[in-house]
Write a protein that holds these residues in place. Structure first.
Motif, PDB file in Angstrom:
ATOM      1  N   ALA A  65       0.842  -1.177   0.000  1.00 10.31           N
ATOM      2  CA  ALA A  65       0.000   0.000   0.000  1.00 10.31           C
ATOM      3  C   ALA A  65       0.877   1.226   0.000  1.00 10.31           C
ATOM      4  O   ALA A  65       0.584   2.227   0.614  1.00 10.31           O
ATOM      5  N   GLN A  66       2.005   1.109  -0.673  1.00  4.85           N
ATOM      6  CA  GLN A  66       2.918   2.229  -0.722  1.00  4.85           C
ATOM      7  C   GLN A  66       2.809   2.926  -2.057  1.00  4.85           C
ATOM      8  O   GLN A  66       2.404   2.334  -3.058  1.00  4.85           O
ATOM      9  N   TYR A  96      12.619   1.626   5.623  1.00  3.95           N
ATOM     10  CA  TYR A  96      12.944   2.871   6.317  1.00  3.95           C
ATOM     11  C   TYR A  96      14.456   2.969   6.523  1.00  3.95           C
ATOM     12  O   TYR A  96      15.054   4.029   6.311  1.00  3.95           O
ATOM     13  N   CYS A 152      11.296   5.657   0.891  1.00  2.00           N
ATOM     14  CA  CYS A 152      10.379   4.840   1.689  1.00  2.00           C
ATOM     15  C   CYS A 152       9.093   5.613   1.927  1.00  2.00           C
ATOM     16  O   CYS A 152       9.125   6.709   2.499  1.00  2.00           O
ATOM     17  N   ASP A 153       7.987   5.047   1.488  1.00  2.00           N
ATOM     18  CA  ASP A 153       6.691   5.605   1.886  1.00  2.00           C
ATOM     19  C   ASP A 153       6.324   4.953   3.206  1.00  2.00           C
ATOM     20  O   ASP A 153       5.945   3.780   3.252  1.00  2.00           O
ATOM     21  N   ALA A 154       6.459   5.717   4.283  1.00  2.00           N
ATOM     22  CA  ALA A 154       6.350   5.158   5.627  1.00  2.00           C
ATOM     23  C   ALA A 154       4.935   5.200   6.190  1.00  2.00           C
ATOM     24  O   ALA A 154       4.716   4.832   7.349  1.00  2.00           O
ATOM     25  N   GLY A 155       3.976   5.639   5.404  1.00  7.16           N
ATOM     26  CA  GLY A 155       2.594   5.646   5.877  1.00  7.16           C
ATOM     27  C   GLY A 155       2.212   6.968   6.513  1.00  7.16           C
ATOM     28  O   GLY A 155       2.912   7.972   6.392  1.00  7.16           O
ATOM     29  N   ASP A 156       1.073   6.959   7.195  1.00  2.00           N
ATOM     30  CA  ASP A 156       0.545   8.177   7.803  1.00  2.00           C
ATOM     31  C   ASP A 156       0.928   8.267   9.281  1.00  2.00           C
ATOM     32  O   ASP A 156       1.023   7.247   9.972  1.00  2.00           O
ATOM     33  N   VAL A 157       1.091   9.478   9.761  1.00  2.28           N
ATOM     34  CA  VAL A 157       1.306   9.699  11.183  1.00  2.28           C
ATOM     35  C   VAL A 157      -0.004   9.425  11.924  1.00  2.28           C
ATOM     36  O   VAL A 157      -1.068   9.904  11.509  1.00  2.28           O
ATOM     37  N   ALA A 158       0.075   8.659  12.991  1.00  5.13           N
ATOM     38  CA  ALA A 158      -1.096   8.462  13.846  1.00  5.13           C
ATOM     39  C   ALA A 158      -1.286   9.716  14.692  1.00  5.13           C
ATOM     40  O   ALA A 158      -0.378  10.101  15.443  1.00  5.13           O
ATOM     41  N   GLN A 216      -3.695   8.735   1.680  1.00  3.05           N
ATOM     42  CA  GLN A 216      -4.269   7.409   1.447  1.00  3.05           C
ATOM     43  C   GLN A 216      -4.769   7.266   0.001  1.00  3.05           C
ATOM     44  O   GLN A 216      -4.526   6.268  -0.660  1.00  3.05           O
ATOM     45  N   PHE A 221       5.858  10.666   4.151  1.00  3.86           N
ATOM     46  CA  PHE A 221       4.822  10.311   5.126  1.00  3.86           C
ATOM     47  C   PHE A 221       3.633  11.255   4.992  1.00  3.86           C
ATOM     48  O   PHE A 221       3.769  12.386   4.521  1.00  3.86           O
ATOM     49  N   SER A 231       2.420   4.284  10.392  1.00  5.81           N
ATOM     50  CA  SER A 231       1.879   2.976  10.062  1.00  5.81           C
ATOM     51  C   SER A 231       1.402   2.979   8.631  1.00  5.81           C
ATOM     52  O   SER A 231       0.828   3.950   8.152  1.00  5.81           O
ATOM     53  N   ASN A 232       1.638   1.896   7.952  1.00  4.19           N
ATOM     54  CA  ASN A 232       1.247   1.814   6.555  1.00  4.19           C
ATOM     55  C   ASN A 232       0.413   0.585   6.274  1.00  4.19           C
ATOM     56  O   ASN A 232       0.524  -0.053   5.249  1.00  4.19           O
ATOM     57  N   ARG A 275      -1.943   6.982  -2.599  1.00  6.16           N
ATOM     58  CA  ARG A 275      -1.349   5.640  -2.691  1.00  6.16           C
ATOM     59  C   ARG A 275      -2.199   4.735  -3.575  1.00  6.16           C
ATOM     60  O   ARG A 275      -1.677   3.944  -4.351  1.00  6.16           O
TER      61      ARG A 275
END
Lengths: 290, 290, 290, 290, 290, 290
Positions: free
Chosen positions: C9-10, C18, C71-77, C45, C26, F6-7, C48
């Protein structure tokens, strides 16, 4: 032209020639008195584009379009902006069909287009009864000082036919006076909100000549958002199916029918048009077989 | 009522009272002769809802709405379905504003609504010139046998004003005869496709009284999809900005203006309405300041 | 798991670990101070999901994502509804990336998310310059009495960096005082409306550390309708390409970048998201290669 | 101003002055704790624009808006981004209405806006009961560590009112602990999925003061897609009509009501807004008449 | 049938009989190898529905459809799911038109449908040159191991025609190897990003037979969102108009043309379809007149 | 990587490792034989994006996803355009899951993807029964001369399983011959239109191994517009809930399941995707618990 090329723009399986046809389908692309969201002028054209999405066979009625001679004759060419003239143009087309001993099945347009068909029909069949399916009463004497309007069309039909000839179902919006016209003064028969009594009414009409007009906004807006004046609290498609089955079982003669008020540009998910296509198939099978 | 509650429904910063206002903005929600996609009736109402999305200050013109007395007076109440009567109702409103020594700034509606404002204006200012921005010629003698139509409106203005008074810009669609009317017979001045000559034209009009009518479909459909008859190949918003700057710099008297043909229900991404709001801000600043 | 199944999902070709990555992408899904249309929380989201629609190779820059370690590290929580706390959470993530000797490339969210990244960066690089691309000034001292807002974010960066460090391009909306802050008082450099001077500015910044923040509403709403506050009159995508080429040619060190204000639920035709994906590809190639 | 111009921006037939009104309708445009799709801030404004699409007469209740004094007082002006302060601003407005011996009828906004109205009401009517219609339990003690949230609002009301005062209907989504809070521990009364017991409950409440809060997502997403957290399996509009009829028939005193969670930008076919308008009409008639 | 009824489903003013026609327009509703967003199968049908929105006269070319004999022959009936068989069916139709001494003008469908028309044409005109307008190179040897694909179609044409016969314009996306195929190895002529050199190229082709294939995604997604693989940074409609004018002025013989990749279900604002209609008008006028 | 980033791109709470999982969810993004509106290839990806909108706990089944070991393993990587090869790729994945003693739960894709899963399952469980929920018969021997098609898939399953093993519910569209195949010749069991008999059928299947295939177009288009061939007159979501409850109560062994025909790009109001997410949750709970 080559065999592999085809430019049919007719509704699914309604490809009989005008001469051979028993039922003639035509569009009346008029929305000139629409007070809220216009656009029903595009309905018939869009339905032809989408009709491949359904089948010719109706499991509900156990009838198949391919067993009948139906001609989709296209849209009436209408003048622009002159309501009385436009209505006379529609009446001329309807009268031509009737005089050719065929049955008219019209796709609106706004509901006012029903009036010229009734005017054409009563010349041949003065004793017709109307089954009227709608969210709205359409019984105003005038609307914005106009006698010819989508909101007055059934009142105008009553002007022609008088008491005891119009049966209204599913009605859930209007002025109090309009409800009183039907429910207190009994100028028309009215079942508000629902369609449970259709079976009994068509039994009463046994042996009679009947015309059906369906304003598709009788359906709940969840099922039929693509219309000018959506009104919450409508019937489901399955409830409409009980109507079709009651009519199929009844001993009446259908002299014609119409369905009005699909406004395809508001049909964002494109399902209202498919609903309209399926209603047209069922209506065509009923008109052709009864 | 309590301080914290507010029910303003006026366009951004156009909250002067009618009495105090120098410029009166009003909507003319008429789309009765629209031949293709209707819905301009909803334009003014939707623009009021969305106008908070822009600022009162124009960096382009270095002018601010808050420095002028502008009243958004709402929409004209119109009869339903009778074109000549509706036009007279609009003319009555425009005449009232003019007689009160204020300038009219109208939001259409279809383009035909320009005609009654011109009719009202010429009574006070018989020598006005019109700057006409549009994708379409609007020069037909009749359309579908009707003399009053969105497709004939500039021809009707020419009937009143005659040769040498109408300047057309950005035109990119019409019949060959209409282009000949302008380009061969010179009944109007026309710059097809583009707006480069506006600067020269307004220099020629130095000292004159001028009315501006903007059919927003002059903009490319990419910028302004929310209109009845989108026509590819239009000008960009920045090209329109050169028009505004040229008018600001010119030595002309603006006696009024209008902008027409936003059809918000076709504005799926909601950007046409924002474009219309920004055009109205710039137009209002020009009319108020010149 | 089986070879044939994949659950990546990147973003396209940003699949370095990372640890191996030189650039860390991010998302910062925050839109809490948005005053008009919210929804930028969904941007990263959605990008991606759509990134397969473009290629890894940029013919404009003649560079390919597959040649870099990103690196697509995702979203910050993020916490919910407490703006200062949320900003500190983003700063913590950015600081972690910077301390790990990697470059941050953030996808907003609203523009306020730029502030914590700048706060993290200045701890390591106190002398950074900011290239700011936007339709809006974002220079208010407060907005609705709040100091932390999408409309004040560049003013807050100026609080940190002071005069002579912020370069603004494409600005076409704001209060007169904000334009004066830049154009009269020269606290920032500003080119209103356009981006012609980027080439000269980056030449002046030769040898410096530079951060890029792109509010995607700098693009005209025709190109980028999917944003909270569309502002007509923006630059074209090709004009943005001249910016990318100027930056590629310049002798500067990019220490990070962000792109903000994609609001995908307003992107009805799904092209704003593709524009954002292509901008991210070009930005990532620039940050990785310079 | 001239007679023909009108700039009313009030909901259909809710044009009484604040002073004359018995019921005061107001909008609370807050969606700050929304966790999924935001946008309820636009609900009241959009409903005013669309309310012309329905009639003033309710055939269901046989009541007419024109027979009551109702004032649509506009939206509450709210601070930006500070949840506790915003709630106190709403409470101030509600308290003002209540102290002026009028009944509040609020249009959300997200569901959290119910809390300040309840806080205002209990000061005057400490013994109120709440009828709560919703898809979601809204009974969490905290949500993302926040006590003030759309997902905790009924729990907060329970903090004020305690056991035996809250009646929940139509609930079909939540955590197991929330269902246990109601169904096992009986802190509230809950009918999951459906609304059959409303008739019995309002009979039990005979003579009591009652507040109604309707989260419109109780309706199935087919009927009401325009909301932040659509939850399949909801009630039909006709089932909601049985609720209105039960309330009309009951011997209770309505001290106020609200309806929340219309998010009009997700209402692509524009029917959720019409549903909300019709619900508001029925609610207003109930509050005004009982 | 009656005079007033018409069921024409042909594109505007393309109503010549097949026998009388000099140019035969047909649709090829195939999108079977589309890798991203499918739906070009609906293009030709939708364009016929919308073509009334434009005029027959082209002010750009000063030519009128009504002065030429053009037949819109409908869509090719295609098998389902067998790519090689489908291509042979299209080739059969194209060959029939060519053998009848008429010129083919095809509406795709995805770009792969160009291949069978080229195969049919080279049998009669072995020396044709192709002008290829596109966002994408379409020069891959295989795509997902398939030789027949929308991403390989121009490479397949090159297999037939060889070096020096294909001229590509507006290309802005592809793999580096594809750009090298054209720009380094000169197997085709390529102008990336823009179309400035068309005038020079058609001058070089003086006296030659030329085929034009337009992938409409050459246009910027702002102008043409309704396509399977929108690629930001495209040409404007006005730039495309310079192409049409250059071709009109050139001394070449047009032996046929196509336009592909309109995907109308992604055309939410309905303007891509109007763009496609206008392009078809201009193409038809060019093919008919040259 | 940092804790705060998180991804995850897995469906809500389906985050078990493949090794630990008892149920493996995977997508089969194939829509190659779709005859009307394509796009089911995007279904699984979109559902993962939207699954946060629902809860892990099912109040209907009183079961919670967090209590089971379910792995969302992503989408099958498929070849492009070669139907038999694609089906073998899906079969390979399904066989791998089955051989690893896990249960497959597939997200389509068009309905044809059911066939390879059945082929894989019968190798291990030759005596399975199929519960088939659909609007369409899917019983054609061929469709457009193709044996492998979304319209023939259940006939192909019957080829494998023979009479007495397939139970069809909710069917309301097809050719008369297909209805006869079931209703007259009893090759399958069929309940047209509705799902009332599910309870009785699963009672008859006591102790058997059962596979469930749900074509989501069994739901009425009002509830599920986002599908390729919407068919009016479908079941409500609540009727589908009676199916889930009947299956939970039955004494059967579920060996796998699938749900097909979500086409998210036609899901304009984004509610079909939420319906699909909720159906997947209930299906996963049933497969995991039985």
């Amino acid at each position: 032209m080559q065999n592999r090329l085809s430019n049919a723009a007719q509704f699914l399986a309604m490809e009989a020639s005008y001469e051979d046809a028993d039922v003639v389908v035509f569009g009346a692309p008029f929305d000139g008195t629409t007070s809220y969201r216009p656009g029903t002028r595009f309905a018939a054209q869009q339905m032809r584009c989408e009709s491949d999405g359904i089948e010719t066979y109706s499991p509900l009625l156990d009838l198949d379009l391919e067993d009948y001679s139906i001609c989709d004759a296209g849209d009436v060419a209408l003048s622009n902006g002159n309501t009385p003239k436009i209505l006379s143009e529609i009446e001329e087309v309807a009268a031509g069909i009737i005089n050719d001993h065929k049955k008219p099945l019209m796709i609106g347009g706004e509901h006012l287009v029903t009036l010229p068909v009734i005017e054409a029909l009563v010349k041949k069949h003065p004793n017709i009864h109307i089954l009227h399916f709608d969210a709205h009463t359409d019984l105003r004497e005038t609307y914005n000082n106009e006698k010819l309007s989508h909101a007055t069309v059934i009142r105008r039909c009553w002007d022609i036919l008088g008491d005891g000839r119009i049966y209204q179902f599913g009605i859930r919006s209007g002025m109090k006076q309009e409800f009183d016209f039907a429910l207190k003064d009994h100028h028309t028969y009215m079942e508000p909100f629902t369609v449970h009594s259709v079976k009994d009414i068509v039994a009463q009409l046994s042996g009679k000549k009947v015309y059906i007009t369906i304003d598709l906004d009788i359906l709940d807006p969840s099922i039929f958002p693509g219309t000018g004046t959506p009104e919450p609290g409508g019937i489901t498609y399955r409830e409409l199916e009980t109507v079709f089955k009651a009519i199929k079982a009844a001993d009446i003669e259908l002299v014609g029918a119409d369905m009005v008020e699909l406004s395809p540009h508001y049909d964002t998910a494109n399902v209202s048009t498919i609903v309209a296509c399926k209603v047209l198939r069922e209506l065509a099978l009923l008109v052709a077989s009864k």
